[in-house]
Motif scaffolding. Structure first.
Motif, PDB file in Angstrom:
ATOM      1  N   TYR A 139     -58.656  31.599  70.550  1.00  0.00           N
ATOM      2  CA  TYR A 139     -57.610  31.823  71.542  1.00  0.00           C
ATOM      3  C   TYR A 139     -56.319  31.140  71.090  1.00  0.00           C
ATOM      4  CZ  TYR A 139     -54.966  30.571  75.749  1.00  0.00           C
ATOM      5  OH  TYR A 139     -53.965  30.369  76.657  1.00  0.00           O
ATOM      6  N   CYS A 140     -55.191  31.805  71.305  1.00  0.00           N
ATOM      7  CA  CYS A 140     -53.881  31.189  71.047  1.00  0.00           C
ATOM      8  C   CYS A 140     -53.048  31.248  72.316  1.00  0.00           C
ATOM      9  CB  CYS A 140     -53.100  31.979  70.006  1.00  0.00           C
ATOM     10  SG  CYS A 140     -53.708  31.815  68.347  1.00  0.00           S
ATOM     11  N   PRO A 141     -52.521  30.105  72.765  1.00  0.00           N
ATOM     12  CA  PRO A 141     -51.596  30.168  73.894  1.00  0.00           C
ATOM     13  C   PRO A 141     -50.365  30.987  73.500  1.00  0.00           C
ATOM     14  CG  PRO A 141     -52.137  27.883  73.330  1.00  0.00           C
ATOM     15  CD  PRO A 141     -52.672  28.743  72.234  1.00  0.00           C
ATOM     16  N   LYS A 142     -49.747  31.635  74.464  1.00  0.00           N
ATOM     17  CA  LYS A 142     -48.565  32.441  74.128  1.00  0.00           C
ATOM     18  C   LYS A 142     -47.485  31.534  73.539  1.00  0.00           C
ATOM     19  CE  LYS A 142     -46.584  32.248  78.766  1.00  0.00           C
ATOM     20  NZ  LYS A 142     -46.156  32.996  79.944  1.00  0.00           N
ATOM     21  N   GLY A 143     -46.755  32.062  72.580  1.00  0.00           N
ATOM     22  CA  GLY A 143     -45.732  31.251  71.917  1.00  0.00           C
ATOM     23  C   GLY A 143     -46.277  30.442  70.751  1.00  0.00           C
ATOM     24  N   GLN A 144     -47.607  30.428  70.605  1.00  0.00           N
ATOM     25  CA  GLN A 144     -48.207  29.665  69.494  1.00  0.00           C
ATOM     26  C   GLN A 144     -49.200  30.533  68.721  1.00  0.00           C
ATOM     27  OE1 GLN A 144     -49.751  25.806  70.792  1.00  0.00           O
ATOM     28  NE2 GLN A 144     -48.431  25.952  72.591  1.00  0.00           N
ATOM     29  N   MET A 145     -48.799  31.754  68.490  1.00  0.00           N
ATOM     30  CA  MET A 145     -49.710  32.696  67.850  1.00  0.00           C
ATOM     31  C   MET A 145     -49.919  32.396  66.376  1.00  0.00           C
ATOM     32  SD  MET A 145     -51.438  35.404  68.169  1.00  0.00           S
ATOM     33  CE  MET A 145     -50.928  36.828  69.083  1.00  0.00           C
ATOM     34  N   ILE A 146     -51.153  32.274  65.977  1.00  0.00           N
ATOM     35  CA  ILE A 146     -51.478  32.139  64.547  1.00  0.00           C
ATOM     36  C   ILE A 146     -52.529  33.193  64.225  1.00  0.00           C
ATOM     37  CG2 ILE A 146     -52.244  30.608  62.702  1.00  0.00           C
ATOM     38  CD1 ILE A 146     -51.714  28.256  64.598  1.00  0.00           C
ATOM     39  N   VAL A 147     -52.229  34.008  63.221  1.00  0.00           N
ATOM     40  CA  VAL A 147     -53.198  35.047  62.852  1.00  0.00           C
ATOM     41  C   VAL A 147     -53.674  34.822  61.422  1.00  0.00           C
ATOM     42  CG1 VAL A 147     -52.260  36.765  64.439  1.00  0.00           C
ATOM     43  CG2 VAL A 147     -51.402  36.646  62.093  1.00  0.00           C
ATOM     44  N   PRO A 148     -54.855  35.341  61.087  1.00  0.00           N
ATOM     45  CA  PRO A 148     -55.360  35.192  59.723  1.00  0.00           C
ATOM     46  C   PRO A 148     -54.404  35.852  58.731  1.00  0.00           C
ATOM     47  CG  PRO A 148     -57.046  36.089  61.193  1.00  0.00           C
ATOM     48  CD  PRO A 148     -55.756  36.130  61.941  1.00  0.00           C
ATOM     49  N   THR A 149     -54.400  35.360  57.497  1.00  0.00           N
ATOM     50  CA  THR A 149     -53.502  35.934  56.499  1.00  0.00           C
ATOM     51  C   THR A 149     -54.096  37.178  55.862  1.00  0.00           C
ATOM     52  OG1 THR A 149     -54.444  34.370  54.945  1.00  0.00           O
ATOM     53  CG2 THR A 149     -52.316  33.792  55.904  1.00  0.00           C
TER      54      THR A 149
ATOM     55  N   GLY B 173     -53.971  40.523  74.331  1.00  0.00           N
ATOM     56  CA  GLY B 173     -53.475  39.606  75.346  1.00  0.00           C
ATOM     57  C   GLY B 173     -54.534  39.425  76.417  1.00  0.00           C
ATOM     58  N   ASN B 174     -54.448  38.319  77.176  1.00  0.00           N
ATOM     59  CA  ASN B 174     -55.390  38.159  78.294  1.00  0.00           C
ATOM     60  C   ASN B 174     -54.709  38.419  79.639  1.00  0.00           C
ATOM     61  OD1 ASN B 174     -53.949  35.834  78.808  1.00  0.00           O
ATOM     62  ND2 ASN B 174     -55.618  34.413  78.252  1.00  0.00           N
ATOM     63  N   ASN B 175     -53.433  38.799  79.593  1.00  0.00           N
ATOM     64  CA  ASN B 175     -52.658  39.093  80.808  1.00  0.00           C
ATOM     65  C   ASN B 175     -52.476  37.849  81.687  1.00  0.00           C
ATOM     66  OD1 ASN B 175     -51.172  41.042  82.315  1.00  0.00           O
ATOM     67  ND2 ASN B 175     -52.840  41.180  83.803  1.00  0.00           N
ATOM     68  N   VAL B 176     -52.746  36.671  81.098  1.00  0.00           N
ATOM     69  CA  VAL B 176     -52.566  35.423  81.855  1.00  0.00           C
ATOM     70  C   VAL B 176     -51.631  34.490  81.079  1.00  0.00           C
ATOM     71  CG1 VAL B 176     -53.688  33.431  82.936  1.00  0.00           C
ATOM     72  CG2 VAL B 176     -54.915  35.621  82.784  1.00  0.00           C
ATOM     73  N   ASP B 177     -52.128  33.993  79.942  1.00  0.00           N
ATOM     74  CA  ASP B 177     -51.375  32.932  79.264  1.00  0.00           C
ATOM     75  C   ASP B 177     -51.521  32.921  77.753  1.00  0.00           C
ATOM     76  OD1 ASP B 177     -53.983  32.212  79.025  1.00  0.00           O
ATOM     77  OD2 ASP B 177     -53.810  30.303  80.075  1.00  0.00           O
ATOM     78  N   GLY B 178     -52.162  33.911  77.181  1.00  0.00           N
ATOM     79  CA  GLY B 178     -52.329  33.850  75.725  1.00  0.00           C
ATOM     80  C   GLY B 178     -53.039  35.060  75.157  1.00  0.00           C
ATOM     81  N   PHE B 179     -53.480  34.878  73.926  1.00  0.00           N
ATOM     82  CA  PHE B 179     -54.043  35.988  73.153  1.00  0.00           C
ATOM     83  C   PHE B 179     -55.397  35.611  72.571  1.00  0.00           C
ATOM     84  CE2 PHE B 179     -49.480  36.338  73.136  1.00  0.00           C
ATOM     85  CZ  PHE B 179     -49.268  37.689  73.390  1.00  0.00           C
TER      86      PHE B 179
END
Ligand SMILES: [Zn+2]
Length: 250
Positions: free
Chosen positions: A219-229, A237-243
């Motif tokens: 899980y990543c909070p919104k604004g702090q997204m880190i994805v694999p390279t 999205g979770n429609n609440v606070d993150g991805f």
């Protein structure tokens, strides 16, 4: 990812605390896409394409297993205006208490996402509806729904959390491996979204193998997204606070 992306993906949580208000989801006519294994109420009823594809697989498997092809899809995507009308009709005809127990407040219906379906049964002899109680021959469809990415969204023992009384007929597409984890851990979607917050990019990932494929989730909070390279992954999205990032392992 932008704020509006929070409402994109198969893991969006939509309930009375979390309204869903994106631009219209892209949906397809179930009638146009469906196999011969089930009915659909009319030609207009639509779903997101991933959900319609999964529904075909689920209903094909159920028909092959049970010999039954009488499941009738009676609800799919619902616009905001339709939600307002349904809610008002229920209040007018059955009272406020009934409306609040069984209907989502307008804007808070999962049907708005195009990821939810209501099942019924259709008697081809006399055109009557038999309901969908998920029992008898239909129990197989409920037990195996997760294999096709569907969950029974409002189970009886979770109504305190979901805010909706038991609906044997309402299924929600979340995809795999999510449907598998939810049924294995006995989590409703509200609980699952909470549970996923225990897993972060830099911490432990949630690892699981289902139907022969291995996954890692975090899980990543919104604004702090880190994805694999590299590699294959999806973001919802979770429609609440993150991805939630779901990595499919090779
Ligand atoms: Zn429904």
């Amino acid at each position: 990812m932008a704020e509006k992306d929070l409402s994109q993906g198969t893991l969006v949580l939509v309930n009375r605390d979390h309204a869903y208000d994106p631009e219209l989801p892209q949906t397809v006519s179930v009638f146009d896409k469906k196999t011969q294994s089930y009915f659909v109420k009319d030609k207009i009823l639509s779903l997101r394409e991933d959900t319609a594809d999964a529904l075909n697989q689920w209903m094909d498997a159920f028909a092959a297993e049970s010999g039954k092809t009488d499941v009738n899809i009676v609800a799919g995507w619902r616009s905001y205006d339709t939600q307002v009308r349904l809610y008002q009709n229920a209040v007018n005809n059955k009272g406020q208490e009934y409306a609040d127990a069984y209907l989502a407040l307008p804007g808070c219906s999962e049907h708005h996402t195009g990821l939810a379906v209501d099942l019924d049964t259709y008697n081809i002899e006399d055109g009557t509806s038999g309901g969908f109680d998920g029992e008898g021959a239909y129990a197989w469809a409920v037990e195996h729904a997760w294999e096709y990415g569907f969950i029974q969204r409002y189970p009886p023992e979770k109504s305190d959390i979901t805010g909706i009384d038991y609906e044997s007929w309402h299924f929600r597409y979340v995809g795999l491996p999510h449907a598998y984890i939810m049924q294995a851990e006995n989590l409703c979607l509200e609980e699952y979204i909470d549970y996923l917050r225990n897993y972060s990019f830099s911490g432990e990932h949630l690892t699981v193998t289902c139907l022969g494929t291995s996954y890692a989730l975090y899980y990543c909070p919104k604004g702090q997204m880190i994805v694999p390279t590299s590699g294959s992954y999806t973001i919802s999205g979770n429609n609440v606070d993150g991805f939630i990032i779901t990595i499919r392992k090779p």
